[in-house]
Design an enzyme around this catalytic site. Structure first.
Site, PDB file in Angstrom:
ATOM      1  N   SER A   1      42.655  51.732  47.177  1.00 12.42           N
ATOM      2  CA  SER A   1      41.769  51.736  46.013  1.00 12.42           C
ATOM      3  C   SER A   1      40.901  52.999  45.927  1.00 12.42           C
ATOM      4  CB  SER A   1      40.849  50.506  46.067  1.00 12.42           C
ATOM      5  OG  SER A   1      41.604  49.311  46.017  1.00 12.42           O
TER       6      SER A   1
ATOM      7  N   GLU B   1      46.174  46.760  39.302  1.00  5.58           N
ATOM      8  CA  GLU B   1      45.090  47.396  38.533  1.00  5.58           C
ATOM      9  C   GLU B   1      43.725  47.195  39.201  1.00  5.58           C
ATOM     10  OE1 GLU B   1      46.775  49.034  36.908  1.00  5.58           O
ATOM     11  OE2 GLU B   1      47.899  48.179  35.272  1.00  5.58           O
TER      12      GLU B   1
ATOM     13  N   THR C   1      42.027  45.588  43.152  1.00  6.69           N
ATOM     14  CA  THR C   1      41.877  44.311  43.846  1.00  6.69           C
ATOM     15  C   THR C   1      40.657  43.550  43.343  1.00  6.69           C
ATOM     16  OG1 THR C   1      40.500  45.285  45.564  1.00  6.69           O
ATOM     17  CG2 THR C   1      42.895  45.327  45.926  1.00  6.69           C
TER      18      THR C   1
END
Length: 401
Positions: A136, A379, A381
């Protein structure tokens, strides 16, 4: 499902589009989805049907040959398609993220060159942001673009590219230090490149390789791949928007649309799980009556339906906020977080209602049980969504001490 997940205030055109998509899903997707998913087979006939319906141009402006519909219309169509088979919704999601990014940030020449063919489904979009060691942390991107005359030379490895094999246009995020002195914040030295390629696997253009499909637990049929750039040369006029250093913001704008899409997918899968659960509960008998007449099952159905309804309402709110032109990262984050978590829970409850048969590949709920976890990470977590939500709430409710 006559009463659940209804949307107030739709126009006649929107209702007609949704009715057409719903009919297509019921007739062309649901009957074949599980068989194709078990074979991990790309649903070419379904994709061809979506082209005929004009869905690849749904959000592309009319001046470029699309239908010019809103994000809400698109999200509601995605909800219907995911109810049939989530993988199909993934095929159009990345296409629309790229089309949206072009519409919002592309140069006039880029819009005129790509959007009309994207509206017809002749050019199929994918976007590439993640990398093998990235997770991320987008600021940790290592893929690099270096200026060389009228071209850029791209090197690096990208990961989790949906439609990597079947797409012909990929929006690729890389570092580009040109014009950005040392010490510039990482997100201000990123650039999005519009990379055209041939469909397929292997070397799809000089310097660009799509190794093959990644074998996944669920979300099958749609191709998920890596993307390897080794001396890939891209003309300078294929920098999205014509200026370097804006890639992070362009991608994040596209991801907001993607998060509404993931929320819509969660709503669609949850709806289908509820349909399967409530139907099976009325057919399966134990202790002399349908299990739907047992209070424990009724409680479970009540909880499932409430979650379906709540997730749908939040998804619709996030889409309408984006359509209004307002910032919607808070609403999109909330909708994506809630819908994906509720989807997992509703699918698991439907699985429990099926008992041992839920573990059998003969029953559709087995496929949904493997598909739902992807929404927890796609898209961004759940943890990333909560970070976004928390930061935005602190902006809105800043302490005035």
């Amino acid at each position: 499902m006559a009463r659940l997940a209804q949307t107030a205030g739709l126009t006649d055109v929107q209702q007609e589009i949704l009715a057409t998509v719903r009919d297509f899903v019921d007739k062309e997707i649901i009957p074949v989805a599980t068989e194709l998913e078990h074979r991990d087979e790309y649903p070419q006939e379904i994709v061809d049907g979506l082209k005929e319906l004009g869905l690849f141009g749904l959000m592309i402006p009319e001046e470029y040959g699309g239908l010019g519909e809103s994000l809400l219309t698109y999200a509601l169509c995605v909800e219907e398609i995911a109810r049939g088979w989530m993988s199909v919704s993934g095929i159009i999601n990345t296409h629309f993220i790229v089309a949206y990014m072009l519409k919002q940030h592309g140069t006039q020449e880029q819009k005129e060159y790509f959007l009309p063919r994207m509206a017809l489904g002749e050019v199929r979009g994918a976007f590439s942001m993640s990398e093998p060691a990235l997770g991320s942390d987008v600021s940790a991107i290592t893929s690099k673009a270096v200026r060389d005359g009228d071209e850029y030379v791209l090197n690096g490895q990208k990961m989790w590219l949906t439609n990597g094999g079947t797409s012909t246009l990929v929006a690729v995020l890389t570092r580009s230090d040109e014009g950005h002195p040392e010490g510039t914040a990482p997100h201000k030295s990123m650039t999005t490149f519009l990379v055209e390629k041939e469909p397929g696997f292997g070397e799809v253009r000089p310097g660009l390789t799509i190794p093959g499909k990644i074998d996944k637990m669920g979300y099958k049929g749609v191709d998920t791949t890596e993307l390897i750039m080794d001396g890939l040369r891209i003309p300078a006029n294929r920098v999205l928007g014509g200026q370097t250093g804006r890639g992070f913001y362009q991608m994040m704008d596209g991801v907001e649309v993607g998060r509404v899409n993931v929320a819509a997918r969660g709503c669609g899968v949850a709806q289908r799980a509820f349909e399967l659960g409530v139907s099976y509960a009325q057919q399966r008998h134990t202790f002399g009556k349908p299990i739907a007449q047992h209070q424990a099952i009724q409680f479970k159905l009540a909880e499932m339906a409430t979650k379906v309804e709540a997730a749908h309402a939040m998804m619709v709110n996030a889409a309408r906020k984006k359509d209004s032109g307002e910032r919607n990262d808070l609403e999109a984050g909330m909708a994506k977080y809630l819908a994906s978590e509720y989807c997992k829970e509703v699918v698991e409850d439907a699985f429990r209602i099926h008992g041992g048969y839920g573990f059998s590949k003969e029953y559709e709920i087995e496929r949904l049980y493997r598909e739902a976890p992807m929404l927890l990470i796609g898209e961004g977590t759940a943890e990333i969504q909560k970070m976004i939500i928390g930061r935005r709430l602190l902006e809105e409710y800043r302490f005035q001490g």
